[in-house]
Design a protein around this motif. Structure first.
Motif, mmCIF file in Angstrom:
data_model
loop_
_atom_site.group_PDB
_atom_site.id
_atom_site.type_symbol
_atom_site.label_atom_id
_atom_site.label_comp_id
_atom_site.label_asym_id
_atom_site.label_seq_id
_atom_site.Cartn_x
_atom_site.Cartn_y
_atom_site.Cartn_z
ATOM 1 N N UNK A 1 -46.442 25.087 -6.559
ATOM 2 C CA UNK A 1 -45.394 25.353 -5.706
ATOM 3 C C UNK A 1 -44.715 24.115 -5.401
ATOM 4 N N UNK A 2 -45.141 22.884 -6.078
ATOM 5 C CA UNK A 2 -44.458 21.564 -5.740
ATOM 6 C C UNK A 2 -42.949 21.678 -6.279
ATOM 7 N N UNK A 3 -42.755 22.385 -7.367
ATOM 8 C CA UNK A 3 -41.189 22.664 -7.605
ATOM 9 C C UNK A 3 -40.430 23.648 -6.627
ATOM 10 N N UNK A 4 -41.045 24.302 -5.984
ATOM 11 C CA UNK A 4 -40.207 25.084 -5.134
ATOM 12 C C UNK A 4 -40.129 24.395 -3.750
ATOM 13 N N UNK A 5 -40.913 23.503 -3.021
ATOM 14 C CA UNK A 5 -40.753 22.683 -2.279
ATOM 15 C C UNK A 5 -39.670 21.682 -2.278
ATOM 16 N N UNK A 6 -39.390 21.119 -3.799
ATOM 17 C CA UNK A 6 -38.502 19.985 -4.072
ATOM 18 C C UNK A 6 -37.169 20.910 -3.898
ATOM 19 N N UNK A 7 -36.987 22.206 -4.406
ATOM 20 C CA UNK A 7 -35.883 22.878 -4.363
ATOM 21 C C UNK A 7 -35.550 23.385 -2.976
ATOM 22 N N UNK A 8 -36.514 23.891 -2.140
ATOM 23 C CA UNK A 8 -36.188 23.826 -0.782
ATOM 24 C C UNK A 8 -35.403 22.562 -0.089
ATOM 25 N N UNK A 9 -36.178 21.615 -0.327
ATOM 26 C CA UNK A 9 -35.677 20.224 0.169
ATOM 27 C C UNK A 9 -34.472 20.069 -0.290
ATOM 28 N N UNK A 10 -34.050 20.025 -1.279
ATOM 29 C CA UNK A 10 -32.563 19.808 -2.201
ATOM 30 C C UNK A 10 -31.704 20.587 -1.324
ATOM 31 N N UNK A 11 -31.962 22.122 -1.169
ATOM 32 C CA UNK A 11 -30.860 23.016 -0.725
ATOM 33 C C UNK A 11 -30.774 22.770 0.690
ATOM 34 N N UNK A 12 -31.956 22.608 1.519
ATOM 35 C CA UNK A 12 -31.725 22.369 2.912
ATOM 36 C C UNK A 12 -30.858 21.136 3.456
ATOM 37 N N UNK A 13 -31.271 19.936 2.691
ATOM 38 C CA UNK A 13 -30.645 18.776 2.920
ATOM 39 C C UNK A 13 -29.332 18.841 2.541
ATOM 40 N N UNK A 14 -28.645 19.708 1.457
ATOM 41 C CA UNK A 14 -27.559 19.654 0.891
ATOM 42 C C UNK A 14 -26.608 20.415 1.886
ATOM 43 N N UNK A 15 -27.126 21.361 2.699
ATOM 44 C CA UNK A 15 -26.445 22.248 3.530
ATOM 45 C C UNK A 15 -26.161 21.160 4.866
ATOM 46 N N UNK A 16 -26.854 20.515 5.056
ATOM 47 C CA UNK A 16 -26.626 19.470 6.240
ATOM 48 C C UNK A 16 -25.680 18.511 6.032
ATOM 49 N N UNK A 17 -25.680 17.851 4.657
ATOM 50 C CA UNK A 17 -24.989 16.739 4.159
ATOM 51 C C UNK A 17 -23.399 17.486 4.109
ATOM 52 N N UNK A 18 -23.347 18.550 3.540
ATOM 53 C CA UNK A 18 -22.010 19.136 3.516
ATOM 54 C C UNK A 18 -21.392 19.546 4.620
ATOM 55 N N UNK A 19 -22.552 19.832 5.918
ATOM 56 C CA UNK A 19 -21.584 20.297 7.147
ATOM 57 C C UNK A 19 -21.232 18.781 7.802
ATOM 58 N N UNK A 20 -22.040 17.784 7.596
ATOM 59 C CA UNK A 20 -21.652 16.460 8.139
ATOM 60 C C UNK A 20 -20.491 15.819 7.567
ATOM 61 N N UNK A 21 -20.673 15.863 6.209
ATOM 62 C CA UNK A 21 -19.277 15.245 5.484
ATOM 63 C C UNK A 21 -18.131 16.046 5.843
ATOM 64 N N UNK A 22 -18.104 17.484 6.221
ATOM 65 C CA UNK A 22 -17.042 18.310 6.513
ATOM 66 C C UNK A 22 -16.675 17.686 7.935
ATOM 67 N N UNK A 23 -17.637 17.510 8.833
ATOM 68 C CA UNK A 23 -17.315 17.029 10.331
ATOM 69 C C UNK A 23 -16.625 15.217 10.000
ATOM 70 N N UNK A 24 -17.135 14.647 9.223
ATOM 71 C CA UNK A 24 -16.372 13.425 9.004
ATOM 72 C C UNK A 24 -15.105 13.505 8.581
ATOM 73 N N UNK A 25 -14.964 14.194 7.727
ATOM 74 C CA UNK A 25 -13.580 14.250 7.123
ATOM 75 C C UNK A 25 -12.661 14.985 7.968
ATOM 76 N N UNK A 26 -12.929 15.648 8.697
ATOM 77 C CA UNK A 26 -12.065 16.344 9.761
ATOM 78 C C UNK A 26 -11.942 15.163 10.997
ATOM 79 N N UNK A 27 -12.766 14.813 11.294
ATOM 80 C CA UNK A 27 -12.934 13.979 12.377
ATOM 81 C C UNK A 27 -11.804 12.641 12.049
ATOM 82 N N UNK A 28 -12.160 11.891 10.892
ATOM 83 C CA UNK A 28 -11.089 10.915 10.511
ATOM 84 C C UNK A 28 -9.748 11.440 10.171
ATOM 85 N N UNK A 29 -9.500 12.463 9.563
ATOM 86 C CA UNK A 29 -8.309 13.104 9.504
ATOM 87 C C UNK A 29 -7.579 13.196 10.629
ATOM 88 N N UNK A 30 -8.063 13.530 11.747
ATOM 89 C CA UNK A 30 -7.284 13.977 12.897
ATOM 90 C C UNK A 30 -7.395 12.880 14.014
#
Length: 114
Positions: free
Chosen positions: A5-34
């Motif tokens: 299951x170690x590969x599954x846990x790495x996959x879950x961590x990678x996907x979950x963190x990617x979601x937060x990173x994408x959302x926060x980057x979108x927030x930063x781009x909007x914040x600094x653009x406007x």
């Protein structure tokens, strides 16, 4: 956790963190653009806002976890000499720990100044 299951846990961590990173980057781009801070004092005041500071405090470990999984998997896949792989993983771990501590210090310092 089993070895299978170690590969599954790495996959879950990678996907979950990617979601937060994408959302926060979108927030930063909007914040600094406007509503970009006009100067350093305005940037520090923005970082000192509790919601932004919390977002940044969450960003640091999630970004490091995301990067760790990616680098760890690449080193496991492509560095076949065990001693070299362990040495590189250790070096990356120390760099990530130092980077995380530095980032937390910067966020806390900005929060205290604001």
């Amino acid at each position: 956790m089993s070895r299978q299951a170690s590969g599954l846990m790495a996959w879950v961590i990678q996907r979950a963190t990617a979601v937060y990173l994408a959302l926060f980057l979108t927030y930063l781009l909007i914040q600094f653009a406007f509503d970009a801070p006009a100067d350093h004092a305005a940037l520090v005041a923005w970082v000192a806002h509790p919601v932004v500071a919390l977002g940044l405090v969450l960003l640091v470990p999630l970004l490091l976890a995301h990067a760790w999984v990616g680098i760890r998997d690449a080193l496991i896949d492509y560095v076949h000499v065990l001693g070299l792989r362990i040495g590189l993983l250790t070096l990356v771990a120390f760099v990530f720990i130092a980077s995380g501590l530095w980032a937390f210090k910067a966020i806390i310092t900005a929060g205290l100044q604001g």
